[in-house]
Design a protein around this motif. Structure first.
Motif, PDB file in Angstrom:
ATOM      1  N   LEU A  94       0.826  -1.216   0.000  1.00  0.00           N
ATOM      2  CA  LEU A  94       0.000   0.000   0.000  1.00  0.00           C
ATOM      3  C   LEU A  94       0.857   1.262   0.000  1.00  0.00           C
ATOM      4  O   LEU A  94       0.346   2.366   0.103  1.00  0.00           O
ATOM      5  CB  LEU A  94      -0.943   0.011   1.213  1.00  0.00           C
ATOM      6  N   LEU A  96       3.065   2.250   2.245  1.00  0.00           N
ATOM      7  CA  LEU A  96       3.406   2.871   3.542  1.00  0.00           C
ATOM      8  C   LEU A  96       4.917   2.926   3.721  1.00  0.00           C
ATOM      9  O   LEU A  96       5.609   1.973   3.411  1.00  0.00           O
ATOM     10  CB  LEU A  96       2.821   2.093   4.732  1.00  0.00           C
ATOM     11  N   ARG A  97       5.369   4.048   4.234  1.00  0.00           N
ATOM     12  CA  ARG A  97       6.815   4.183   4.416  1.00  0.00           C
ATOM     13  C   ARG A  97       7.299   3.328   5.569  1.00  0.00           C
ATOM     14  O   ARG A  97       8.403   2.815   5.561  1.00  0.00           O
ATOM     15  CB  ARG A  97       7.164   5.664   4.638  1.00  0.00           C
ATOM     16  N   GLU A  98       6.437   3.214   6.570  1.00  0.00           N
ATOM     17  CA  GLU A  98       6.742   2.320   7.683  1.00  0.00           C
ATOM     18  C   GLU A  98       5.705   1.209   7.658  1.00  0.00           C
ATOM     19  O   GLU A  98       4.536   1.456   7.895  1.00  0.00           O
ATOM     20  CB  GLU A  98       6.598   3.066   9.021  1.00  0.00           C
ATOM     21  N   ASN A 103       4.193  -2.751  12.985  1.00  0.00           N
ATOM     22  CA  ASN A 103       3.393  -1.635  12.500  1.00  0.00           C
ATOM     23  C   ASN A 103       2.817  -1.980  11.134  1.00  0.00           C
ATOM     24  O   ASN A 103       3.139  -1.355  10.146  1.00  0.00           O
ATOM     25  CB  ASN A 103       4.330  -0.429  12.342  1.00  0.00           C
ATOM     26  N   PRO A 104       1.979  -2.995  11.073  1.00  0.00           N
ATOM     27  CA  PRO A 104       1.597  -3.517   9.762  1.00  0.00           C
ATOM     28  C   PRO A 104       0.450  -2.752   9.122  1.00  0.00           C
ATOM     29  O   PRO A 104      -0.457  -2.279   9.811  1.00  0.00           O
ATOM     30  CB  PRO A 104       1.121  -4.936  10.110  1.00  0.00           C
ATOM     31  N   CYS A 105       0.504  -2.631   7.801  1.00  0.00           N
ATOM     32  CA  CYS A 105      -0.616  -2.054   7.059  1.00  0.00           C
ATOM     33  C   CYS A 105      -1.753  -3.077   7.065  1.00  0.00           C
ATOM     34  O   CYS A 105      -1.538  -4.240   7.410  1.00  0.00           O
ATOM     35  CB  CYS A 105      -0.194  -1.711   5.636  1.00  0.00           C
ATOM     36  N   PRO A 106      -2.948  -2.665   6.675  1.00  0.00           N
ATOM     37  CA  PRO A 106      -4.089  -3.576   6.743  1.00  0.00           C
ATOM     38  C   PRO A 106      -3.915  -4.857   5.927  1.00  0.00           C
ATOM     39  O   PRO A 106      -4.572  -5.857   6.205  1.00  0.00           O
ATOM     40  CB  PRO A 106      -5.235  -2.733   6.171  1.00  0.00           C
TER      41      PRO A 106
ATOM     42  N   ILE B  10      -7.525   2.267  -1.684  1.00  0.00           N
ATOM     43  CA  ILE B  10      -7.698   1.298  -0.601  1.00  0.00           C
ATOM     44  C   ILE B  10      -7.570   1.991   0.759  1.00  0.00           C
ATOM     45  O   ILE B  10      -8.425   1.857   1.633  1.00  0.00           O
ATOM     46  CB  ILE B  10      -6.657   0.155  -0.697  1.00  0.00           C
ATOM     47  N   LYS B  11      -6.491   2.766   0.889  1.00  0.00           N
ATOM     48  CA  LYS B  11      -6.276   3.433   2.168  1.00  0.00           C
ATOM     49  C   LYS B  11      -7.405   4.433   2.456  1.00  0.00           C
ATOM     50  O   LYS B  11      -7.904   4.511   3.580  1.00  0.00           O
ATOM     51  CB  LYS B  11      -4.918   4.138   2.172  1.00  0.00           C
ATOM     52  N   LEU B 130     -11.686  -4.643   7.605  1.00  0.00           N
ATOM     53  CA  LEU B 130     -10.322  -4.101   7.596  1.00  0.00           C
ATOM     54  C   LEU B 130     -10.257  -2.829   8.434  1.00  0.00           C
ATOM     55  O   LEU B 130      -9.273  -2.583   9.136  1.00  0.00           O
ATOM     56  CB  LEU B 130      -9.867  -3.822   6.165  1.00  0.00           C
ATOM     57  N   GLU B 138      -4.757  -2.879  15.516  1.00  0.00           N
ATOM     58  CA  GLU B 138      -4.021  -4.036  14.992  1.00  0.00           C
ATOM     59  C   GLU B 138      -3.202  -3.687  13.756  1.00  0.00           C
ATOM     60  O   GLU B 138      -2.150  -4.255  13.515  1.00  0.00           O
ATOM     61  CB  GLU B 138      -5.005  -5.155  14.599  1.00  0.00           C
ATOM     62  N   THR B 139      -3.760  -2.774  12.943  1.00  0.00           N
ATOM     63  CA  THR B 139      -3.062  -2.354  11.728  1.00  0.00           C
ATOM     64  C   THR B 139      -3.115  -0.833  11.618  1.00  0.00           C
ATOM     65  O   THR B 139      -3.866  -0.188  12.350  1.00  0.00           O
ATOM     66  CB  THR B 139      -3.716  -2.963  10.456  1.00  0.00           C
ATOM     67  N   VAL B 140      -2.306  -0.298  10.700  1.00  0.00           N
ATOM     68  CA  VAL B 140      -2.266   1.163  10.565  1.00  0.00           C
ATOM     69  C   VAL B 140      -2.341   1.596   9.098  1.00  0.00           C
ATOM     70  O   VAL B 140      -2.014   0.827   8.198  1.00  0.00           O
ATOM     71  CB  VAL B 140      -0.991   1.770  11.198  1.00  0.00           C
ATOM     72  N   LEU B 141      -2.765   2.856   8.898  1.00  0.00           N
ATOM     73  CA  LEU B 141      -2.953   3.380   7.545  1.00  0.00           C
ATOM     74  C   LEU B 141      -1.846   4.311   7.080  1.00  0.00           C
ATOM     75  O   LEU B 141      -1.784   4.686   5.912  1.00  0.00           O
ATOM     76  CB  LEU B 141      -4.289   4.122   7.441  1.00  0.00           C
ATOM     77  N   SER B 142      -1.018   4.737   8.003  1.00  0.00           N
ATOM     78  CA  SER B 142       0.117   5.586   7.619  1.00  0.00           C
ATOM     79  C   SER B 142       1.131   5.526   8.744  1.00  0.00           C
ATOM     80  O   SER B 142       0.825   5.005   9.821  1.00  0.00           O
ATOM     81  CB  SER B 142      -0.336   7.023   7.395  1.00  0.00           C
ATOM     82  N   ARG B 143       2.285   6.014   8.477  1.00  0.00           N
ATOM     83  CA  ARG B 143       3.279   6.040   9.545  1.00  0.00           C
ATOM     84  C   ARG B 143       2.647   6.822  10.690  1.00  0.00           C
ATOM     85  O   ARG B 143       1.928   7.787  10.495  1.00  0.00           O
ATOM     86  CB  ARG B 143       4.573   6.695   9.061  1.00  0.00           C
ATOM     87  N   LEU B 144       2.880   6.365  11.898  1.00  0.00           N
ATOM     88  CA  LEU B 144       2.285   7.038  13.046  1.00  0.00           C
ATOM     89  C   LEU B 144       2.920   8.409  13.203  1.00  0.00           C
ATOM     90  O   LEU B 144       4.145   8.549  13.203  1.00  0.00           O
ATOM     91  CB  LEU B 144       2.519   6.199  14.306  1.00  0.00           C
TER      92      LEU B 144
END
Lengths: 146, 146
Positions: A94, A96-98, A103-106, B10-11, B130, B138-144
């Motif tokens: 997706l 994501l830079r991280e 720190n997983p993307c969906p 998607i994001k 999702l 549990e998951t993330v959409l961008s770097r925190l």
DNA sequence: CAATTTAAGGACTTTTTTATCCTTTATTGT
DNA sequence: ACAATAAAGGATAAAAAAGTCCTTAAATTG
């Protein structure tokens, strides 16, 4: 999944392998015709693959592209990453830079499984083995011409 | 694997779902910031997804994008094929005009398995599910961000 | 060595994808 | 009704991918 360049490249290299099994070198034009790809574009791709040592080439009369023992180790994976890079197997799907286990993307964990599957299938057979299957008639490189 | 448009889409849709879980509509600008995507491009993609009924939108003050019960059925598969088409799941991966069980390209049978896997993973969870995982942490959409 | 053949290389064009900007339209709150 | 807000739509720009063309370099054969 694969870029056009990669599709042409895969077909071209398998065709070169098929011809090399019987000792024949093949020119860019012949390759292009047999794999149903634009000739100059195919030539460019092959130029690059020669630089990357995935196939060999020889200038002059009776020259052309070929492969030999020194090319037997290469798999689709080598070819695909030579042409398309390894974006198909690495980096966040997706963007994501991280994106990591912590720190997983969906899609992280599911994509990982798919990628392992893709990687397995791309490394399972060598390019030579794929050519043997074409030689057998098990698979084909272009629509059969009447 | 996915085009940029598809990654952003998607994001963005997952973000809209996350916000809609707490009843909030979100504007294109806010979405773009939170999913780390260019705003005008994201807006274009969303425009298209609204036409295709994958998300809803509302003009005017306090308007924005949202989803509700009527959008619960959609999976990643629906989203991906809305944006990228279904080239990832159908057609010959090497571009052969004729490629079938009887006349398979060199990758036919292996690609088929991979595609089934991809399809399974894209249909396994709804977009809402999702979003719940993002909501959970549990998951993330961008770097925190800090 | 000359003519021919074939790949290599570089410049260029076209198409698609990615991205931006500006105007219009719909909606809301006052 | 009016001002403000936000999406929709259309036109355009920039970058990347796909594709072409022409010249140069290397090898072979007679």
């Amino acid at each position: 999944m694969f870029s056009k360049a990669c599709q042409y490249g895969i077909k071209a290299v398998i065709y070169i392998w098929v011809q090399s099994l019987s000792g024949a070198r093949v020119g860019a034009k012949e390759i292009a015709v047999h794999v149903d790809a634009p000739e100059p574009f195919t030539a460019k791709i092959l130029q690059d693959l020669v630089r990357k040592k995935i196939v060999g080439s020889q200038k002059g009369p009776n020259g052309g592209f070929y492969v030999d023992k020194s090319h037997e180790k290469f798999t689709l994976k080598d070819l695909v990453s030579a042409i398309d890079g390894d974006g198909l197997f690495s980096g966040c799907s997706l963007g994501l830079r991280e994106c990591s286990e912590e720190n997983p993307c969906p899609l992280h964990s599911e994509i990982k499984k798919v990628r392992n599957h893709v990687l397995e299938m791309l490394t399972k057979k060598t390019l030579r083995e794929l050519a043997l299957e074409v030689n057998n008639g098990e698979t084909v490189l272009s629509r059969l011409i009447g």
